[in-house]
Design a protein around this motif. Structure first.
Motif, mmCIF file in Angstrom:
data_model
loop_
_atom_site.group_PDB
_atom_site.id
_atom_site.type_symbol
_atom_site.label_atom_id
_atom_site.label_comp_id
_atom_site.label_asym_id
_atom_site.label_seq_id
_atom_site.Cartn_x
_atom_site.Cartn_y
_atom_site.Cartn_z
ATOM 1 N N HIS A 34 -6.569 4.733 -2.994
ATOM 2 C CA HIS A 34 -7.805 4.236 -3.591
ATOM 3 C C HIS A 34 -8.020 2.805 -3.095
ATOM 4 C CE1 HIS A 34 -10.116 3.208 -7.580
ATOM 5 N NE2 HIS A 34 -10.917 3.297 -6.561
ATOM 6 N N HIS A 42 0.755 -3.528 -1.867
ATOM 7 C CA HIS A 42 -0.652 -3.743 -1.528
ATOM 8 C C HIS A 42 -0.885 -5.067 -0.815
ATOM 9 C CE1 HIS A 42 -0.685 -6.128 -5.229
ATOM 10 N NE2 HIS A 42 -1.877 -6.565 -4.943
ATOM 11 N N VAL A 76 -6.611 -2.844 -2.776
ATOM 12 C CA VAL A 76 -5.784 -1.652 -2.562
ATOM 13 C C VAL A 76 -5.085 -1.352 -3.886
ATOM 14 C CG1 VAL A 76 -3.840 -0.702 -1.276
ATOM 15 C CG2 VAL A 76 -5.444 -2.265 -0.145
ATOM 16 N N MET A 77 -5.427 -0.224 -4.500
ATOM 17 C CA MET A 77 -4.915 0.080 -5.842
ATOM 18 C C MET A 77 -3.694 0.994 -5.827
ATOM 19 S SD MET A 77 -7.805 -1.254 -6.889
ATOM 20 C CE MET A 77 -9.018 -0.126 -6.245
ATOM 21 N N GLY A 78 -2.906 0.843 -6.879
ATOM 22 C CA GLY A 78 -1.837 1.797 -7.156
ATOM 23 C C GLY A 78 -0.761 1.882 -6.088
ATOM 24 N N SER A 79 -0.488 0.786 -5.404
ATOM 25 C CA SER A 79 0.534 0.815 -4.357
ATOM 26 C C SER A 79 1.396 -0.430 -4.505
ATOM 27 C CB SER A 79 -0.152 0.834 -2.983
ATOM 28 O OG SER A 79 0.711 0.296 -2.010
ATOM 29 N N GLY A 80 2.716 -0.258 -4.424
ATOM 30 C CA GLY A 80 3.624 -1.371 -4.632
ATOM 31 C C GLY A 80 3.503 -2.459 -3.579
#
Lengths: 203, 203
Positions: free
Chosen positions: B188, B137, B131-135
């Protein structure tokens, strides 16, 4: 930091057990420095990136020296928050990268590829680099793609991944540089990688 | 949203071209609904997840019905910011998931696996969900692991990945649910997956 890989070798021949067994001999010089565990689907290798990528490269190059079509899949990971810290995985490149700009890291990555050892084995490889838990992950990805395009091993972009082609020495050094110099030095970064040699349908 | 996969089939036999060619026949019912492009390393499939996972499942199940050891590697991706939106990839499960809590998504994922079709082919599979780009994840990853443990297909955890085992119908439905219901619906998310059947070293 915990750094390692799940590695699977796939020889497209009825003698696949023999190819895998002889390929595994190439790991002998690395066994004392890596934790290695095998089950029926993959081999876990844990250790510092210098040794880890050397072992993966030599395993694949040894198998690719035979005439049969062979592929390899590797799942690489560094900094996964779910894994305990392991001092054996310590990596100076990562420690220094914390204070380096994206531009500096691109230059150092390119220099490392130029000084990679030559194996005499040509291979194809495609991979995806994933940077987790960071708001600007695409900036790091695009910086990495810039480096790849000028690496000397760049073959083409595809949906979801980038293709490299060249001597196994330069190709695996390019992969190692992508893994270590892009994404936060202390962050969670992974690579999904497939290598291929002696394919009858090479394009 | 752009949803797709790079798919590679690896039969461990000298007749590998024949196994791949006959496996590809299983894709016939899906060809009109998927964009499919093949090169020497992998086959790109782009389309809605219902069709995409059905095609991947049927390709592998057809190959695994033969006696030879066969593996498959798949790189799955949804919502990559570098890919243009494609209306053919529209997915109702993802659209609804935007308003659902992690608990609700776990329950719906489990229900979907219970109603998966049976193929009569037993397979092993291991995968990593990114799981990208998420604090947060790791919260989504741990939620997904909860679901996997109660899915009926859970086999064991390994470093960097989770192993599933069971009928190809339930296993690929478990994979589809992990891909669609965990991580932000508009985010993403990728999967690095390896499947195996007829391994002589099954443990």
């Amino acid at each position: 930091m915990f750094i390692g890989a799940q590695v699977s070798l796939y020889p497209m021949t009825s003698d696949f057990v023999d190819v895998i067994t002889s390929g595994l001999e190439a790991l002998s010089p690395y066994r004392s420095d890596l934790k290695i565990e095998t089950d029926d689907m993959s081999t876990l290798m844990v250790g510092a990136p210098e040794t880890l990528f050397g072992a993966i490269r030599d395993l694949f190059a040894a198998s690719a020296r035979r005439p049969e079509h062979v592929t390899m899949h590797v799942t690489l990971s560094r900094g996964c928050p779910g894994e305990a810290d392991d001092p054996a995985c310590r990596c100076e490149v990562l420690e220094k990268a914390q204070d380096e700009s994206l531009e500096e890291r691109k230059i150092k990555a390119a220099a490392a590829v130029r000084s990679a050892p030559e194996t005499g084995v040509d291979i194809d490889l495609q991979f995806s680099l994933y940077v987790m838990g960071s708001g600007n992950h695409m900036e790091e990805i695009y910086g990495c793609i810039d480096f790849l395009r000028s690496s000397g091993c760049f073959h083409k972009t595809k949906n979801f991944c980038t293709r490299l082609r060249g001597d196994a020495g330069a190709v695996f050094e390019t992969l190692r540089q992508a893994f270590l110099r892009f994404g936060p030095a202390e962050g969670h970064v992974t690579i999904d990688m497939t290598a291929s040699a002696n394919s009858p349908s090479l394009t």
